[in-house]
Design a protein around this motif. Structure first.
Motif, PDB file in Angstrom:
ATOM      1  N   ASP A   1      -3.547 -19.001  57.920  1.00 10.09           N
ATOM      2  CA  ASP A   1      -5.208 -19.095  57.808  1.00 10.09           C
ATOM      3  C   ASP A   1      -6.095 -19.784  56.158  1.00 10.09           C
ATOM      4  O   ASP A   1      -5.911 -18.776  55.815  1.00 10.09           O
ATOM      5  CB  ASP A   1      -5.435 -17.931  58.388  1.00 10.09           C
ATOM      6  CG  ASP A   1      -6.971 -17.873  58.108  1.00 10.09           C
ATOM      7  OD1 ASP A   1      -7.812 -17.373  58.735  1.00 10.09           O
ATOM      8  OD2 ASP A   1      -7.334 -18.928  58.693  1.00 10.09           O
ATOM      9  N   TRP A   2      -6.334 -20.852  56.083  1.00 10.49           N
ATOM     10  CA  TRP A   2      -7.591 -20.967  55.377  1.00 10.49           C
ATOM     11  C   TRP A   2      -8.503 -21.006  55.602  1.00 10.49           C
ATOM     12  O   TRP A   2      -9.153 -21.200  54.852  1.00 10.49           O
ATOM     13  CB  TRP A   2      -6.553 -22.288  55.272  1.00 10.49           C
ATOM     14  CG  TRP A   2      -5.298 -22.922  54.381  1.00 10.49           C
ATOM     15  CD1 TRP A   2      -4.310 -23.886  54.677  1.00 10.49           C
ATOM     16  CD2 TRP A   2      -4.282 -22.471  52.747  1.00 10.49           C
ATOM     17  NE1 TRP A   2      -3.307 -23.572  54.110  1.00 10.49           N
ATOM     18  CE2 TRP A   2      -3.944 -22.905  52.944  1.00 10.49           C
ATOM     19  CE3 TRP A   2      -5.242 -21.533  51.705  1.00 10.49           C
ATOM     20  CZ2 TRP A   2      -2.418 -22.589  52.183  1.00 10.49           C
ATOM     21  CZ3 TRP A   2      -4.353 -21.300  50.450  1.00 10.49           C
ATOM     22  CH2 TRP A   2      -3.015 -21.742  50.970  1.00 10.49           C
ATOM     23  N   SER A   3      -9.474 -20.315  56.432  1.00 12.13           N
ATOM     24  CA  SER A   3     -10.706 -20.691  56.712  1.00 12.13           C
ATOM     25  C   SER A   3     -10.940 -19.372  55.513  1.00 12.13           C
ATOM     26  O   SER A   3     -11.927 -19.256  55.295  1.00 12.13           O
ATOM     27  CB  SER A   3     -10.851 -19.727  57.267  1.00 12.13           C
ATOM     28  OG  SER A   3     -10.424 -18.711  57.999  1.00 12.13           O
ATOM     29  N   GLY A   4     -10.084 -17.608  55.076  1.00 13.39           N
ATOM     30  CA  GLY A   4     -11.121 -17.355  54.709  1.00 13.39           C
ATOM     31  C   GLY A   4     -11.051 -17.771  52.753  1.00 13.39           C
ATOM     32  O   GLY A   4     -11.178 -16.581  52.064  1.00 13.39           O
ATOM     33  N   ALA A   5     -10.010 -18.667  52.783  1.00 11.04           N
ATOM     34  CA  ALA A   5      -9.257 -19.002  51.805  1.00 11.04           C
ATOM     35  C   ALA A   5     -11.048 -18.847  50.090  1.00 11.04           C
ATOM     36  O   ALA A   5     -10.626 -19.279  49.749  1.00 11.04           O
ATOM     37  CB  ALA A   5      -8.493 -20.101  51.469  1.00 11.04           C
ATOM     38  N   GLY A   6     -11.830 -20.066  50.613  1.00 12.06           N
ATOM     39  CA  GLY A   6     -12.958 -20.379  50.620  1.00 12.06           C
ATOM     40  C   GLY A   6     -13.246 -19.289  49.600  1.00 12.06           C
ATOM     41  O   GLY A   6     -13.326 -19.498  48.468  1.00 12.06           O
ATOM     42  N   ARG A   7     -13.727 -17.968  50.404  1.00 15.19           N
ATOM     43  CA  ARG A   7     -14.440 -16.663  50.106  1.00 15.19           C
ATOM     44  C   ARG A   7     -12.926 -16.196  48.703  1.00 15.19           C
ATOM     45  O   ARG A   7     -13.897 -15.794  47.487  1.00 15.19           O
ATOM     46  CB  ARG A   7     -14.523 -15.658  50.731  1.00 15.19           C
ATOM     47  CG  ARG A   7     -14.991 -16.451  51.380  1.00 15.19           C
ATOM     48  CD  ARG A   7     -15.008 -15.436  53.468  1.00 15.19           C
ATOM     49  NE  ARG A   7     -15.010 -13.943  52.392  1.00 15.19           N
ATOM     50  CZ  ARG A   7     -16.361 -13.204  52.496  1.00 15.19           C
ATOM     51  NH1 ARG A   7     -17.441 -13.893  52.669  1.00 15.19           N
ATOM     52  NH2 ARG A   7     -16.191 -12.434  52.404  1.00 15.19           N
ATOM     53  N   ALA A   8     -11.875 -16.267  49.012  1.00 16.12           N
ATOM     54  CA  ALA A   8     -10.682 -16.294  47.753  1.00 16.12           C
ATOM     55  C   ALA A   8     -10.815 -16.493  46.503  1.00 16.12           C
ATOM     56  O   ALA A   8     -11.060 -15.875  45.584  1.00 16.12           O
ATOM     57  CB  ALA A   8      -9.798 -15.528  48.491  1.00 16.12           C
ATOM     58  N   PHE A   9     -11.051 -18.120  46.695  1.00 18.89           N
ATOM     59  CA  PHE A   9     -11.193 -19.285  45.718  1.00 18.89           C
ATOM     60  C   PHE A   9     -12.563 -18.396  45.147  1.00 18.89           C
ATOM     61  O   PHE A   9     -12.721 -18.536  43.888  1.00 18.89           O
ATOM     62  CB  PHE A   9     -10.617 -20.602  45.932  1.00 18.89           C
ATOM     63  CG  PHE A   9      -9.614 -20.946  46.379  1.00 18.89           C
ATOM     64  CD1 PHE A   9      -8.730 -20.998  47.409  1.00 18.89           C
ATOM     65  CD2 PHE A   9      -8.835 -20.081  45.546  1.00 18.89           C
ATOM     66  CE1 PHE A   9      -7.352 -21.551  47.478  1.00 18.89           C
ATOM     67  CE2 PHE A   9      -7.063 -20.797  45.510  1.00 18.89           C
ATOM     68  CZ  PHE A   9      -6.966 -20.959  46.963  1.00 18.89           C
ATOM     69  N   ALA A  10     -13.553 -18.897  45.592  1.00 21.54           N
ATOM     70  CA  ALA A  10     -14.787 -18.554  45.088  1.00 21.54           C
ATOM     71  C   ALA A  10     -14.448 -17.311  44.372  1.00 21.54           C
ATOM     72  O   ALA A  10     -15.656 -17.422  43.342  1.00 21.54           O
ATOM     73  CB  ALA A  10     -16.386 -18.495  45.757  1.00 21.54           C
ATOM     74  N   THR A  11     -14.901 -16.116  44.797  1.00 22.57           N
ATOM     75  CA  THR A  11     -14.402 -14.771  44.104  1.00 22.57           C
ATOM     76  C   THR A  11     -13.882 -14.675  42.554  1.00 22.57           C
ATOM     77  O   THR A  11     -14.686 -14.395  41.894  1.00 22.57           O
ATOM     78  CB  THR A  11     -14.106 -13.780  44.257  1.00 22.57           C
ATOM     79  OG1 THR A  11     -14.292 -13.666  45.671  1.00 22.57           O
ATOM     80  CG2 THR A  11     -13.771 -12.184  44.249  1.00 22.57           C
ATOM     81  N   TRP A  12     -11.974 -15.426  42.691  1.00 23.83           N
ATOM     82  CA  TRP A  12     -11.393 -15.846  41.655  1.00 23.83           C
ATOM     83  C   TRP A  12     -11.855 -17.039  40.436  1.00 23.83           C
ATOM     84  O   TRP A  12     -12.321 -16.697  39.387  1.00 23.83           O
ATOM     85  CB  TRP A  12     -10.572 -16.840  41.790  1.00 23.83           C
ATOM     86  CG  TRP A  12      -9.379 -16.463  40.549  1.00 23.83           C
ATOM     87  CD1 TRP A  12      -9.219 -15.486  40.116  1.00 23.83           C
ATOM     88  CD2 TRP A  12      -9.650 -18.226  39.872  1.00 23.83           C
ATOM     89  NE1 TRP A  12      -8.171 -16.349  39.547  1.00 23.83           N
ATOM     90  CE2 TRP A  12      -8.892 -17.817  38.987  1.00 23.83           C
ATOM     91  CE3 TRP A  12     -10.291 -18.951  39.896  1.00 23.83           C
ATOM     92  CZ2 TRP A  12      -7.694 -18.425  37.610  1.00 23.83           C
ATOM     93  CZ3 TRP A  12      -9.556 -19.716  38.661  1.00 23.83           C
ATOM     94  CH2 TRP A  12      -9.093 -19.843  37.560  1.00 23.83           C
TER      95      TRP A  12
END
Lengths: 501, 321, 143
Positions: free
Chosen positions: C70-81
């Motif tokens: 599930d990559w959908s949430g990944a965008g938010r994680a990467f943004a936080t990073w």
């Protein structure tokens, strides 16, 4: 000196009100220091050295020792609550401890950690008291081939930490080995994988990787969800606030295993509490009736490494007190302190300073009791930390991580590394690469390589030195056995399938 | 008219200001390249305590640990603090040898301001007490008979331990192995456990083991006999025509500091070496006092690095500078 | 993205790392006259890494893994990073307190969509607490 007489003399020294006070100060400071990631006993002890000149040496060593083993109690707190290892030895506690917290059993986890630490700490002191000199002499027989075998045994534990994909676990471990090799090679002074950067000359600090991969990785993973209040469940009810009788029962072997493994590994100069905690964890999983549950939050998965890292402090003091050889960075500072106060640590130290030695031993018994009393009531209090809403908790975790890393090295480069490893931790999570083998490889890789090269140098290139010596042969066989466990499991399953047919 | 008056007044004030000497007004930082408990750290903290006790410094002293890179991190840190007048660093031998072997260690002592040399650390050659070697000659002869079989434990191959070995091997034609261990504790354990036959060790580390009867000293690595070892021959006296390469400790400061600042540090350290506490410290730790001023230190540095470069190249270590 | 496909790419990346390691290690001494040199160990684990990566890639191509990541949430994680990276970059210029406050503000406001004033308050409070506890009380150096 007769042990009973010595101990009595020791208690006479340790029970003096001033020394009791200093013991308390030491263990309290130690607990606080252990909770803070990055700030460790060596730095704290060094900072307090000028103060100790004004004190009686017995009081001073009682206090400093209190910081040493007190820190091991505190280190588990952040590991369990926040998945942030407070100390390198607390990494193994994260595996099951944090999972117990996620299940709402944070209090039980913290309690088990405290009890395990108490039992192991006491065992360690008993060990010092009874078998210090002969054990130290035996430890001298341990040489590079044995160290190699020990590290190999530790690495073999990777098969027990594998999870679903053995290939990914092995790859993770290999990356850990590579990270361990970054820096200046000890034997040839060649720079390896430093990419021309001076900051990498002495390698990558383990703390940076552990906190990055575990803590920051965890925070990033949690950022995926849109809901705000994804905080950890607060333990409710006494059952979850404190360990239950069942928990204690499940952990009985872990207490013994951790104490013994930690103590004996601690005696070896050069092998530390991190190795001890991993081996103890692996051993516990190997003999457990429910190995597949490890990593999901079983109390013995917390008890074993916590016991190991506390017993290790007792073990590490032995070479320091009986031979004047420091076994770890903290004992090195303690040794320096003894020298600064005018003592001469070495083989004659105990004989010439019986009051100091026995006073220290007695104070360690008292200190462990104090720590248990101190930590148990704090457990429900700490568990309340989980009440903090996620949006406050996660930035705070990041802040603690950054401060912790910066305080150890004072280098911004390390903070960058922290961020990089945080990203790595997150990606590894997504792609289902287990992170425990990475840490294992990083911790053991350097020592493994050194021991191998030293052994081969000692034997002029002959590999047989590794198996001709009894202890190392034994441990290598154990390592081989461990590696074959998954194969046995598969064979067993095939056999059962065949039977069913 | 007015301009020249202003100018004259300005000069009148400037001249005394130039002649005025430097006094520290805020805490002084001593930068060390080891973590807490390491050699340089212990020395810095001892110096801090002594300076306070003898009241020769009007301000507090703080020790800043900048470990890493075998000294490269601390050296680079000092190099960055150009012109900083309230900071000094403790340098040891590795600061001098590291730039020779590591391309990444870009800062050498010449890029900083040398202040003073303080100490030389002598060493002794030790074997286990029950070893068959009673003199250094015994050991070397045994090594000659079985080339490559006897072993010595020590630090890295650029350390003084190996330098002594290289020198001895060169003049005697014998050959024995060198096994590196990262920590002093492990080296001693290897010797006491019988896994290596000989090691070069600092007298203060060996003292207690000798007293307990576990170790025996064959020779001392110094120009003249140390007071604690009146009966042990030096290398030259034992028949080996080798000039001991010194292991130094001294003080440096960041580049670009004014001359008065340098003079102040030199003076302060000179005063320190004359105090009773310092003399006691040196005697307790069995160091050799070896004070040199900054000019002398600069000269020493050039000679030392040239000598080390030759030795390292002979030993087969790649030098990059 | 299917798990198998992700495995393929990560296997490739690790295989690349393995090859790089072997290439570097080749330049160093493999076997010195005293014993194994600095190149010895890396060569072997580089080979292991390359070999296992290959195995991973092969198995990922052959497997019928129906799992998806599930990559959908990944965008938010990467943004936080990314925000974290910016904050670290700011550390040198603005110091810990300001960078941390900024990061906290970002996380609270953007990630959790709390009202801006909550974000600001949290940021200021948290930064202040950190300063008080670490810099003042403990004397630990902040970036």
């Amino acid at each position: 000196m007769d042990i009973a007489a010595g101990l009595l003399q020791g208690f006479a020294v340790a029970a003096q009100p001033a020394n009791l006070l200093w013991c308390f100060v030491g263990v309290l400071l130690g607990t606080i220091v252990g909770i803070m990631p990055g700030l460790g006993p060596p730095a704290t002890i060094a900072m307090l050295l000028p103060l100790t000149f004004l004190m009686d040496p017995a009081s001073a060593i009682i206090m400093l020792a209190g910081i040493y083993y007190g820190a091991k109690y505190g280190g588990s707190t952040t590991s369990i609550l926040l998945n942030v290892p407070g100390e390198s030895a607390s990494v193994a506690t994260c595996f099951d401890g944090y999972q117990m917290a996620r299940r709402g059993r944070a209090g039980a986890a913290l309690g088990i950690a405290a009890i395990a630490s108490f039992i192991a700490g006491t065992v360690g002191v008993i060990g010092i008291m009874l078998i210090a000199p002969p054990l130290a002499r035996m430890a001298l027989a341990f040489s590079s081939p044995e160290y190699f075998a020990l590290m190999a045994l530790g690495l073999a534990m990777v098969v027990l930490l594998a999870g679903r994909s053995m290939v990914k676990a092995l790859l993770s471990m290999l990356v850990g080995l590579w990270l361990a090799g970054i820096g200046t090679d000890l034997f040839s002074q060649t720079s390896r994988f430093t990419f021309g950067r001076m900051e990498l000359l002495s390698g990558i600090d383990f703390v940076v990787v552990a906190i990055g991969v575990f803590a920051i990785g965890e925070v990033l993973a949690n950022m995926e969800g849109r809901e705000a209040a994804k905080a950890l469940p607060v333990p409710k009810g006494l059952r979850n606030l404190l360990p239950t009788g069942q928990d204690l029962k499940d952990s009985r072997f872990a207490f013994a295993n951790g104490s013994l493994v930690g103590f004996f590994i601690g005696v070896l100069p050069g092998a530390g509490s991190t190795i001890a905690s991993f081996i103890s964890y692996g051993l516990e999983k190997a003999v457990s009736r429910r190995p597949q549950e490890f990593g999901t939050g079983v109390p013995e998965g917390v008890a074993a490494p916590e016991a190991a890292n506390n017993a290790e402090t007792g073990g590490a003091l032995i070479p320091m007190l009986t031979l004047g050889i420091p076994g770890s960075s903290t004992t090195a500072v303690l040794l320096a302190a003894l020298v600064l106060w005018g003592f001469k640590p070495g083989p004659l130290f105990i004989g010439e300073n019986p009051a100091l030695f026995w006073g220290l031993v007695a104070s360690m018994y008292i200190g462990n009791v104090m720590l248990l009393v101190l930590n148990m009531p704090l457990v429900p209090l700490f568990a309340q930390v989980l009440r903090t809403p996620a949006y406050v908790l996660y930035p705070v975790i990041i802040g603690i991580a950054v401060v912790g890393v910066y305080s150890t090295s004072g280098s911004l480069f390390d903070v960058w590394l922290l961020a990089a490893f945080g990203l790595l931790g997150y990606v590894m999570r997504k792609l289902d690469y287990p992170s425990a083998p990475l840490i294992l490889g990083l911790v053991l890789g350097g020592a493994l390589e050194r021991a191998l090269r030293q052994s081969l140098m000692m034997s002029d290139g002959s590999v047989s030195i590794l198996v001709s010596r009894p202890v190392s042969a034994l441990m290598l066989s154990l390592a081989l056995l461990v590696l074959l466990i998954p194969a046995f499991g598969k064979l067993n399953r095939l056999r059962l399938q065949a039977i069913e047919k | 008219m007015r301009k020249s008056l202003v100018f004259a007044l300005g000069m009148a004030f400037a001249v005394p200001a130039l002649a005025q000497s430097f006094t520290p007004t805020r805490p002084v930082e001593i930068v060390v390249h080891t973590g807490p408990g390491g050699g340089a750290d212990v020395l810095a903290r001892a110096m801090a305590v002594m300076m306070e006790k003898e009241k020769i410094l009007p301000v507090r002293v703080q020790v800043t640990n900048k470990p890493g890179g075998g000294g490269a991190t601390a050296a680079a840190f000092l190099a960055e603090k150009k012109g900083e007048t309230h900071m000094i660093g403790i340098f040891t031998g590795v600061w001098l040898t590291n730039p020779l072997t590591s391309a990444e260690a870009k800062v050498s002592l010449r890029d900083l301001t040398p202040i003073a040399r303080l100490l030389l650390e002598p060493a002794v050659i030790a074997v286990k007490a029950d070893a068959p070697y009673k003199t250094l000659n015994d050991f070397v002869a045994a090594a000659k008979q079985k080339p490559g079989e006897l072993k010595q434990s020590g630090g890295s191959i650029t350390s003084r331990d190996n330098v002594v070995r290289q020198q001895l091997q060169k003049v005697s034609g014998a050959r024995w192995q060198f096994i590196s261990f990262p920590g002093g504790g492990e080296r001693i354990a290897a010797l006491l456990g019988g896994h290596v036959q000989m090691m070069v060790i600092e007298p203060n580390e060996a003292g207690e083991h000798i007293r307990a009867g576990n170790m025996r000293v064959l020779a001392q690595v110094s120009d003249s006999r140390l007071p604690a070892f009146p009966n042990v021959p030096t290398l030259k006296e034992a028949g080996f025509n080798v000039t001991p390469v010194p292991q130094v400790r001294g003080v440096v400061a960041p580049p670009g500091i004014p001359r008065e600042n340098v003079a102040y540090w030199e003076d302060l350290l000179k005063k320190l070496t004359q105090t009773e506490s310092w003399k006691k410290y040196v005697a307790d730790n069995q160091f050799e006092p070896a004070y040199q001023t900054s000019a002398e230190l600069a000269k020493f540095y050039d000679e030392f690095t040239a000598q080390m470069r030759d030795i390292l190249q002979e030993a087969g270590v790649k030098t990059v500078r | 993205m299917r798990a198998a496909k992700a495995d393929f790419w990560s296997g490739l990346a690790l295989g690349g790392l393995g090859v790089y390691i072997i290439a570097q290690a080749w330049q160093w001494e493999y076997l010195g006259n005293d014993g194994p040199g600095p190149g010895f160990f890396p060569v072997w684990y580089g080979i292991a890494m390359a070999g296992l990566s290959l195995a991973l890639m092969v198995s990922s191509v052959r497997s019928a893994h129906a799992e998806t990541i599930d990559w959908s949430g990944a965008g938010r994680a990467f943004a936080t990073w990314a925000a974290l990276a910016v904050a670290v970059a700011l550390l040198k210029v603005a110091g810990f307190v300001i960078s941390f406050a900024a990061l906290t503000f970002f996380i609270v406001g953007v990630m959790y969509r709390r009202p801006l004033w909550v974000g600001a308050a949290t940021a200021v409070l948290a930064a202040a607490v950190f300063y008080a506890v670490f810099a003042l009380a403990l004397g630990v150096k902040l970036p």
